[in-house]
Design an enzyme around this catalytic site. Structure first.
Site, PDB file in Angstrom:
ATOM      1  N   LYS A 192     103.360   9.937  23.556  1.00 22.15           N
ATOM      2  CA  LYS A 192     102.492   9.327  22.534  1.00 22.15           C
ATOM      3  C   LYS A 192     102.301  10.365  21.411  1.00 22.15           C
ATOM      4  O   LYS A 192     101.566  11.336  21.577  1.00 22.15           O
ATOM      5  CB  LYS A 192     101.146   8.950  23.178  1.00 22.15           C
ATOM      6  CG  LYS A 192     100.000   8.746  22.197  1.00 22.15           C
ATOM      7  CD  LYS A 192     100.204   7.578  21.261  1.00 22.15           C
ATOM      8  CE  LYS A 192      99.054   7.462  20.270  1.00 22.15           C
ATOM      9  NZ  LYS A 192      99.128   8.433  19.168  1.00 22.15           N
ATOM     10  N   CYS A 210      95.619  25.494  16.234  1.00 20.24           N
ATOM     11  CA  CYS A 210      94.580  25.539  17.268  1.00 20.24           C
ATOM     12  C   CYS A 210      94.150  26.959  17.603  1.00 20.24           C
ATOM     13  O   CYS A 210      93.007  27.201  17.953  1.00 20.24           O
ATOM     14  CB  CYS A 210      95.059  24.836  18.526  1.00 20.24           C
ATOM     15  SG  CYS A 210      96.588  25.527  19.176  1.00 20.24           S
ATOM     16  N   GLU A 227      84.814  23.675  14.801  1.00 19.26           N
ATOM     17  CA  GLU A 227      86.125  24.320  14.665  1.00 19.26           C
ATOM     18  C   GLU A 227      86.566  24.078  13.221  1.00 19.26           C
ATOM     19  O   GLU A 227      86.585  22.930  12.758  1.00 19.26           O
ATOM     20  CB  GLU A 227      87.116  23.660  15.634  1.00 19.26           C
ATOM     21  CG  GLU A 227      88.517  24.213  15.533  1.00 19.26           C
ATOM     22  CD  GLU A 227      89.509  23.483  16.452  1.00 19.26           C
ATOM     23  OE1 GLU A 227      89.158  22.449  17.040  1.00 19.26           O
ATOM     24  OE2 GLU A 227      90.655  23.964  16.554  1.00 19.26           O
ATOM     25  N   GLU A 252      94.934  20.588  26.539  1.00 16.85           N
ATOM     26  CA  GLU A 252      95.144  21.693  25.583  1.00 16.85           C
ATOM     27  C   GLU A 252      94.262  21.369  24.382  1.00 16.85           C
ATOM     28  O   GLU A 252      94.639  20.573  23.529  1.00 16.85           O
ATOM     29  CB  GLU A 252      96.626  21.769  25.195  1.00 16.85           C
ATOM     30  CG  GLU A 252      97.564  22.083  26.347  1.00 16.85           C
ATOM     31  CD  GLU A 252      97.571  23.566  26.724  1.00 16.85           C
ATOM     32  OE1 GLU A 252      97.127  24.389  25.897  1.00 16.85           O
ATOM     33  OE2 GLU A 252      97.990  23.892  27.842  1.00 16.85           O
TER      34      GLU A 252
END
Ligand code: NAD
Length: 458
Positions: free
Chosen positions: A138, A246, A336, A212
């Protein structure tokens, strides 16, 4: 939806046929995938430029080249990874022999994000195929050009019963699959918020997960660090892909005695990388979409802009920016950042810095810049994190011999290289006991055998 579930069931049948298990099959699939990725190299570059304004060089290092390097490593080692691992047998069970067999998990779902849309879907795919699974992929709907090229590659190489490509809105297609089909594993890369939704859906069927996730990766610069080098090694990953990484250093915590020097060094390093106008630089990225752009520019008012600060909504451009005088309670220090804005905070004592880091515990990565091995050790032990670098940042993830993953809010599980193979394999414990030796003491009645059992069991 019925048709999709039928396709998932076909994957299960294909997996259960045993076709994916032999080494020769796995190796061939990886080689086929490698060839198709090579054949689509130009299309991959064009798509990543369209989605994120990435240069070919950046793509090679962080997307298709990254994938190729790990694929070569996997092909070179797969045979030995698949070997059953002989382990010693304890006294109680002698003369049995024991081994650990790695067996494929079955039908696995891999969900990708948009920031490294190719690498973060295809690298776990490689691990899952190497381990002998069938795979449902996906991609993120927010990098549509790359998603279209990946779809072409998958259709060119795999029948849907082996690798099924399911594009579309994640909030629609993922529950449609996970709520009606029990995957054998779900491997998810993306935000912590959606990670929680995936974890809950998986829990319904006790499906194991690898998550993750994201978070705020701190970067500590000690008073004894090489400041010129630190500035370059912080700026490079922070502004690569316009900060949408990330493991990008989220914020800097610099010893107060070096704050001004570090800011000056960053102000020199950034134009060396991107010129005086990053908007004109081919290699400087763009924000993925308007929603993310509007979120990021709000942070510009959370401190004093000492470098950069320009932006352009029409081209989704935000200049590499340094913010000084940022409060630990501001929004930019809660979320973040995931964009090209670098807040600089300072500390006088390690305790002070640790308290700031502890507001966002268990980051995906932690970076320490210092010239002292005592400080390095103290910091590495002080900050629980998914991974860490000393005197560099983010590059730990490019070494396939290191596990890559988070802990707590930054994720669970790890992958890359052999760790990917392990993630997508079940470790089956096998004991084999010969029949020529069958002592009575192993069977009831056990009365009177306590002394012997104490010796045998230990
Ligand atoms: P996201 O969580 O919005 O999307 C990731 C995937 O989840 C997409 O495929 C999307 O379609 C799907 N999704 C979205 N909403 C969903 C829902 N309600 N139900 C089910 N599926 C849904 O993440 P993103 O914005 O694509 O990526 C950015 C985040 O990912 C950042 O937090 C970043 O730190 C993190 N990230 C982590 C890593 C890592 O390796 N740890 C790598 C890249 C990005």
């Amino acid at each position: 939806m019925q048709a999709l579930i039928a396709q998932l069931q076909q994957q299960r049948h294909f997996f259960e046929s045993g076709a994916t298990r032999p080494y020769a099959f796995r190796k061939q699939q990886l080689l086929n995938l490698k060839r198709a990725v090579e054949e689509h190299e130009e299309a991959i570059y064009a798509a990543l430029y369209a989605d994120l304004h990435k240069s070919k060089e950046e793509c090679w290092v962080t997307e298709n080249g990254f994938f190729m390097a790990e694929l070569k490593d996997t092909l070179a080692n797969l045979k030995s990874w698949m070997e059953p691992e002989a382990v010693p047998t304890n006294l109680l069970n002698l003369p049995s022999s024991s081994k650990v067999m790695r067996e494929p998990l079955g039908v696995v779902l891999i969900i990708g994000p948009w920031n490294y849309p190719f690498q973060l879907l295809f690298t776990p795919l490689m691990g899952a195929l190497a381990a002998g699974n069938t795979v449902v992929l996906k991609p993120s709907e927010f990098a549509p050009a790359t998603a279209a090229v990946m779809e072409k590659i998958i259709h060119a190489v795999f029948p849907p019963e082996q690798v099924l490509y399911v594009p579309g809105d994640g909030a629609t297609v993922i529950p449609a699959m996970m709520n009606h089909f029990a995957f054998d594993h779900v491997f998810y890369t993306g935000s912590t918020g959606v990670g929680k939704i995936i974890y809950k859906m998986a829990a319904e069927n006790l499906v194991p997960v690898t998550l993750e996730l994201g978070g705020k990766s701190p970067c500590v610069v000690e008073e004894d660090a090489n400041i010129t080098i630190a500035a370059k090694r912080i700026a490079m990953p922070k502004f690569s892909n316009a900060g949408q990484m990330c493991v990008a250093p989220d914020y800097v915590l610099v010893h107060e005695s070096k704050r001004v020097e570090l800011i000056e060094a960053l102000k020199k390093a950034i134009p060396q990388f991107y010129g005086n106008d990053a908007a004109k630089e081919e290699g400087y990225g763009r924000i993925i979409n308007e929603k993310q752009f509007n979120r990021i520019i709000q942070y510009l008012s959370d401190g004093t802009i000492v470098y950069g600060g320009k932006y352009d909504a029409a081209s989704l451009y935000i200049e590499p920016t340094i913010l000084d005088g940022v409060s630990v309670d501001s929004t930019i220090m809660r979320d973040e950042i995931f964009g090209p804005i670098l807040p600089i905070l300072s500390f006088n004592t390690m305790e002070e810095a640790k308290a700031i880091i502890a507001k966002n515990p268990n980051p995906l990565a932690f970076y320490i810049f210092t010239g002292s091995s005592a400080k390095e050790q103290a910091w590495l032990q002080a900050v629980p994190a998914g991974g860490a670098c000393v005197n560099t940042a983010t590059l730990h993830l490019t070494n396939p011999n290191l596990p890559f993953g988070g802990r707590g809010f930054s994720g669970t599980g790890a992958y890359h290289g052999k760790y990917s193979f392990e993630t997508f394999s079940h470790k089956k414990a096998v004991m084999k006991t010969p029949t020529w030796f069958d002592p009575a003491l192993k069977y009831p009645p056990f009365t009177g055998k306590l002394k012997l059992l104490k010796w045998l069991v230990g």
